[in-house]
Design a protein around this motif. Structure first.
Motif, PDB file in Angstrom:
ATOM      1  N   PRO A 254      67.013  53.503  40.381  1.00 35.37           N
ATOM      2  CA  PRO A 254      66.165  54.602  39.900  1.00 35.37           C
ATOM      3  C   PRO A 254      64.685  54.287  40.062  1.00 35.37           C
ATOM      4  CG  PRO A 254      67.005  53.326  38.053  1.00 35.37           C
ATOM      5  CD  PRO A 254      67.679  52.789  39.283  1.00 35.37           C
ATOM      6  N   ALA A 255      63.875  55.316  39.864  1.00 34.39           N
ATOM      7  CA  ALA A 255      62.432  55.178  40.068  1.00 34.39           C
ATOM      8  C   ALA A 255      61.822  54.150  39.127  1.00 34.39           C
ATOM      9  CB  ALA A 255      61.747  56.525  39.861  1.00 34.39           C
ATOM     10  N   VAL A 256      60.884  53.394  39.654  1.00 36.67           N
ATOM     11  CA  VAL A 256      60.014  52.548  38.849  1.00 36.67           C
ATOM     12  C   VAL A 256      58.593  52.793  39.337  1.00 36.67           C
ATOM     13  CG1 VAL A 256      61.673  50.739  38.273  1.00 36.67           C
ATOM     14  CG2 VAL A 256      60.420  50.609  40.430  1.00 36.67           C
ATOM     15  N   THR A 257      57.659  52.818  38.434  1.00 34.07           N
ATOM     16  CA  THR A 257      56.267  53.041  38.824  1.00 34.07           C
ATOM     17  C   THR A 257      55.374  51.989  38.191  1.00 34.07           C
ATOM     18  OG1 THR A 257      55.924  54.591  36.984  1.00 34.07           O
ATOM     19  CG2 THR A 257      56.561  55.527  39.115  1.00 34.07           C
ATOM     20  N   TYR A 258      54.297  51.693  38.906  1.00 37.59           N
ATOM     21  CA  TYR A 258      53.279  50.749  38.444  1.00 37.59           C
ATOM     22  C   TYR A 258      51.918  51.337  38.766  1.00 37.59           C
ATOM     23  CZ  TYR A 258      57.420  47.798  38.501  1.00 37.59           C
ATOM     24  OH  TYR A 258      58.676  47.314  38.295  1.00 37.59           O
ATOM     25  N   THR A 259      50.896  50.742  38.197  1.00 41.32           N
ATOM     26  CA  THR A 259      49.526  51.182  38.473  1.00 41.32           C
ATOM     27  C   THR A 259      48.784  50.059  39.175  1.00 41.32           C
ATOM     28  OG1 THR A 259      49.508  52.654  36.556  1.00 41.32           O
ATOM     29  CG2 THR A 259      47.375  52.004  37.464  1.00 41.32           C
ATOM     30  N   ASN A 260      48.267  50.374  40.367  1.00 45.34           N
ATOM     31  CA  ASN A 260      47.547  49.390  41.180  1.00 45.34           C
ATOM     32  C   ASN A 260      46.044  49.547  41.053  1.00 45.34           C
ATOM     33  OD1 ASN A 260      49.550  47.800  42.550  1.00 45.34           O
ATOM     34  ND2 ASN A 260      50.136  49.622  43.685  1.00 45.34           N
ATOM     35  N   PRO A 261      45.306  48.426  41.246  1.00 50.47           N
ATOM     36  CA  PRO A 261      45.809  47.073  41.492  1.00 50.47           C
ATOM     37  C   PRO A 261      46.284  46.393  40.221  1.00 50.47           C
ATOM     38  CG  PRO A 261      43.419  47.068  41.526  1.00 50.47           C
ATOM     39  CD  PRO A 261      43.828  48.506  41.365  1.00 50.47           C
ATOM     40  N   VAL A 262      47.158  45.398  40.404  1.00 52.97           N
ATOM     41  CA  VAL A 262      47.660  44.630  39.269  1.00 52.97           C
ATOM     42  C   VAL A 262      46.660  43.555  38.860  1.00 52.97           C
ATOM     43  CG1 VAL A 262      49.466  43.002  38.543  1.00 52.97           C
ATOM     44  CG2 VAL A 262      50.078  45.102  39.765  1.00 52.97           C
ATOM     45  N   ALA A 263      45.986  42.949  39.844  1.00 51.24           N
ATOM     46  CA  ALA A 263      45.017  41.894  39.532  1.00 51.24           C
ATOM     47  C   ALA A 263      43.904  41.912  40.568  1.00 51.24           C
ATOM     48  CB  ALA A 263      45.685  40.523  39.503  1.00 51.24           C
ATOM     49  N   GLU A 264      42.667  42.043  40.104  1.00 50.95           N
ATOM     50  CA  GLU A 264      41.498  41.992  40.990  1.00 50.95           C
ATOM     51  C   GLU A 264      41.214  40.546  41.394  1.00 50.95           C
ATOM     52  OE1 GLU A 264      39.984  44.513  42.181  1.00 50.95           O
ATOM     53  OE2 GLU A 264      40.277  46.208  40.819  1.00 50.95           O
ATOM     54  N   LYS A 265      40.690  40.383  42.586  1.00 53.59           N
ATOM     55  CA  LYS A 265      40.245  39.077  43.095  1.00 53.59           C
ATOM     56  C   LYS A 265      41.339  38.017  43.008  1.00 53.59           C
ATOM     57  CE  LYS A 265      35.336  39.921  42.331  1.00 53.59           C
ATOM     58  NZ  LYS A 265      34.068  39.432  41.773  1.00 53.59           N
ATOM     59  N   ARG A 266      42.551  38.424  43.342  1.00 51.48           N
ATOM     60  CA  ARG A 266      43.677  37.492  43.404  1.00 51.48           C
ATOM     61  C   ARG A 266      44.436  37.765  44.703  1.00 51.48           C
ATOM     62  NH1 ARG A 266      40.912  35.403  40.470  1.00 51.48           N
ATOM     63  NH2 ARG A 266      41.255  34.608  38.348  1.00 51.48           N
ATOM     64  N   ALA A 267      44.366  36.808  45.628  1.00 52.31           N
ATOM     65  CA  ALA A 267      44.976  36.945  46.952  1.00 52.31           C
ATOM     66  C   ALA A 267      46.257  36.124  47.037  1.00 52.31           C
ATOM     67  CB  ALA A 267      43.987  36.498  48.028  1.00 52.31           C
ATOM     68  N   ASP A 268      47.032  36.338  48.103  1.00 48.25           N
ATOM     69  CA  ASP A 268      48.260  35.564  48.357  1.00 48.25           C
ATOM     70  C   ASP A 268      49.161  35.546  47.123  1.00 48.25           C
ATOM     71  OD1 ASP A 268      46.856  34.912  50.732  1.00 48.25           O
ATOM     72  OD2 ASP A 268      46.009  33.132  49.776  1.00 48.25           O
ATOM     73  N   PRO A 269      49.465  36.698  46.546  1.00 47.41           N
ATOM     74  CA  PRO A 269      50.127  36.724  45.230  1.00 47.41           C
ATOM     75  C   PRO A 269      51.600  36.340  45.305  1.00 47.41           C
ATOM     76  CG  PRO A 269      49.936  38.944  46.094  1.00 47.41           C
ATOM     77  CD  PRO A 269      49.183  38.059  47.036  1.00 47.41           C
ATOM     78  N   HIS A 270      52.053  35.683  44.271  1.00 45.69           N
ATOM     79  CA  HIS A 270      53.470  35.348  44.132  1.00 45.69           C
ATOM     80  C   HIS A 270      53.903  35.648  42.715  1.00 45.69           C
ATOM     81  CE1 HIS A 270      57.085  32.669  43.808  1.00 45.69           C
ATOM     82  NE2 HIS A 270      57.302  33.222  44.978  1.00 45.69           N
ATOM     83  N   ILE A 271      54.921  36.509  42.577  1.00 45.35           N
ATOM     84  CA  ILE A 271      55.471  36.868  41.268  1.00 45.35           C
ATOM     85  C   ILE A 271      56.928  36.457  41.244  1.00 45.35           C
ATOM     86  CG2 ILE A 271      56.030  38.747  39.687  1.00 45.35           C
ATOM     87  CD1 ILE A 271      53.609  40.257  40.708  1.00 45.35           C
ATOM     88  N   PHE A 272      57.291  35.669  40.231  1.00 44.38           N
ATOM     89  CA  PHE A 272      58.640  35.141  40.091  1.00 44.38           C
ATOM     90  C   PHE A 272      59.220  35.602  38.771  1.00 44.38           C
ATOM     91  CE2 PHE A 272      61.329  31.693  38.305  1.00 44.38           C
ATOM     92  CZ  PHE A 272      62.345  31.694  39.240  1.00 44.38           C
ATOM     93  N   LYS A 273      60.376  36.290  38.824  1.00 45.54           N
ATOM     94  CA  LYS A 273      61.040  36.719  37.594  1.00 45.54           C
ATOM     95  C   LYS A 273      62.060  35.659  37.199  1.00 45.54           C
ATOM     96  CE  LYS A 273      63.447  40.526  35.326  1.00 45.54           C
ATOM     97  NZ  LYS A 273      64.193  41.800  35.484  1.00 45.54           N
TER      98      LYS A 273
END
Length: 482
Positions: free
Chosen positions: A35-54
């Motif tokens: 089902p649909a999921v929504t987020y609001t961008n950007p998640v983090a300013e001045k953060r490159a090469d991002p890695h998110i681990f759940k």
């Protein structure tokens, strides 16, 4: 003759019973698995090469390159959006001299065999471009407060420019993928893969999977870097970034069967074109160095990446601090391959709407007429941002993902995609009340704001706003958000 007469009488009675019972119920598609999921961008300013681990503890862990290139930071939150405001902790700082003393780049966090590991790249104080790959090991349940030790450099075939290590498991075997300069090649970096003996040591001879040879991989610099892996439907997909880190930065993709020998370069095929690139329409430039995570309910794959909101950069792009972390839902084509779409506009991420009674058909615009269609290409034609209604509070409007400022509106009761002209008439025609699905409360139906009782429905696969009277009408006016 008597038998024939009895059969005829039975047929008449069955037909009469069907008529008295009314029309057969409309066909129903299954509620979508994702089902649909929504987020609001950007998640983090001045953060490159991002890695998110759940992690299994219910937290998302986030790390990224900071523009000062001097430290490794971590955040955690129980939601992806929560990472925007989560406390940021520095877990490690560059050395004051020697190796690991400059250009601290592209950290990734992983949990392996009960311990935390951060992979990152770093230069040396006496040679900032002597970039090599290093590993930190963390002990403790929470990596923000864990005790971290340096496990040292990941040794590969050559002592050459190397970075962007990532690790993943396929069929119980752990691999390391990374980017490195092959001294025998006339380019900046190629992609390599090897099995791992432990979280900081590779084993066997590394396989070179890809080198930058295509035109879109060699703009500014000849680069294949930033590998990231996602698995789906018995396939292994490895995305990577190509070209200079300006607006030309983009994602390519390698594909292999999960049952193949992944250390054999012949097992992999390369996309002939970028799978994700800059979009003038949405003002997103240089999307790249991605990772993958999953939604809070675990049912949607999420693309994590960085980009900039402008094309023109003054000076060296490495000195421009404004790459920012963004997320959006990753979709899957009918053939099981990922469909990245376009980097969506800042703000709330878009959704897709599948038909209740035609599961493979989605609302889309085609030559500015709205319809339901299967196998939509490009994907963004079937993505819409659900935004506050143009005409009134408590209502919504549906804005095109690839034509920002264009909305679904009715004209002569036909649903079309048109640019907001600022008039009250347009606002009314492009505004709807969101209702529980008329054929299934798990779905959604959209009632016209200025013609109450009329709903967006498909008829002969085209969209109209119409009054509804039958079960089929209500089915045609019901959609699932995806």
């Amino acid at each position: 003759m008597r038998r024939i007469a009895v059969r005829l009488l039975m047929a008449v009675l069955v037909g009469l019973a069907a008529c008295l019972a009314g029309p057969a119920p409309a066909a129903q598609a299954a509620v979508p698995d994702s089902p649909a999921v929504t987020y609001t961008n950007p998640v983090a300013e001045k953060r490159a090469d991002p890695h998110i681990f759940k992690h299994t503890d219910g937290y998302y862990y986030f790390t990224a390159t900071v523009p000062e290139y001097d430290r490794i930071v971590l955040r955690r939150a129980t939601t992806i959006q929560g990472l925007s405001t989560a406390q940021e902790v520095t877990i490690w700082t560059k050395h004051t001299s020697g190796v690991m003393g400059a250009h601290i780049w592209a950290p990734e966090i992983h949990f392996i065999d009960g311990k935390w590991y951060v992979y990152f790249a770093a230069g040396a104080t006496n040679d900032i471009w002597a970039i090599r790959m290093y590993v930190l090991e963390g002990t403790g349940s929470n990596p923000l407060t864990a005790t971290w030790t340096e496990k040292g450099q990941i040794k590969t075939t050559w002592e050459s420019f190397s970075l962007d290590a990532t690790t993943f498991v396929v069929n119980g075997v752990r691999y390391l993928a990374w980017a490195q300069r092959n001294p025998a090649e006339d380019n900046n970096t190629s992609l390599f893969l090897a099995k791992m003996a432990n979280p900081w040591t590779i084993t066997g001879t590394p396989a070179e999977l890809s080198q930058p040879t295509l035109s879109w991989e060699t703009i500014g610099f000849k680069v294949n870097e930033g590998p990231a892996v996602i698995q789906h439907g018995g396939k292994v997909f490895m995305t990577y970034s190509a070209s200079a880190t300006d607006a030309n930065y983009c994602l390519g993709m390698l594909t292999a069967s999960a049952s193949a020998d992944l250390t054999n370069p012949a097992s992999w095929s390369k996309s002939s074109q970028p799978v994700f690139k800059s979009s003038d329409a949405t003002s997103q430039y240089g999307p790249g160095h991605n990772s993958f995570t999953v939604s809070e309910d675990g049912r949607s794959d999420i693309l994590v990446y960085h980009d900039r909101s402008y094309k023109d950069i003054s000076g060296d792009p490495l000195n421009d601090p404004n790459r920012r972390t963004r997320v959006q839902k990753l979709y899957w084509k009918a053939d099981g391959t990922p469909d990245f779409g376009i980097p969506v506009a800042d703000g709330v991420t878009p959704q897709r709407f599948s038909s209740y009674n035609f599961a493979d058909r989605f609302i889309r615009h085609w030559e500015y007429r709205a319809r339901v269609e299967a196998n939509v290409s490009p994907l963004a034609d079937s993505q819409f941002r659900v935004v506050p209604g143009l005409a009134g509070s408590g209502t919504v409007s549906l804005e095109s993902a690839n034509f920002p400022g264009y909305y679904l509106r009715h004209k002569n009761f036909e649903v079309r995609l048109e640019k907001n002209d600022g008039t009250a008439q347009f606002a009314s025609d492009a505004t709807f009340s969101r209702r529980a699905g008329l054929a299934d409360s798990a779905g959604v139906s959209y009632e016209s704001y200025n013609f109450p009782g009329r709903y967006i429905r498909h008829y002969n696969y085209l969209l109209y706003v119409q009054a509804l009277s039958t079960a089929t009408d209500r089915a045609d006016a019901t959609y699932y958000a995806q």
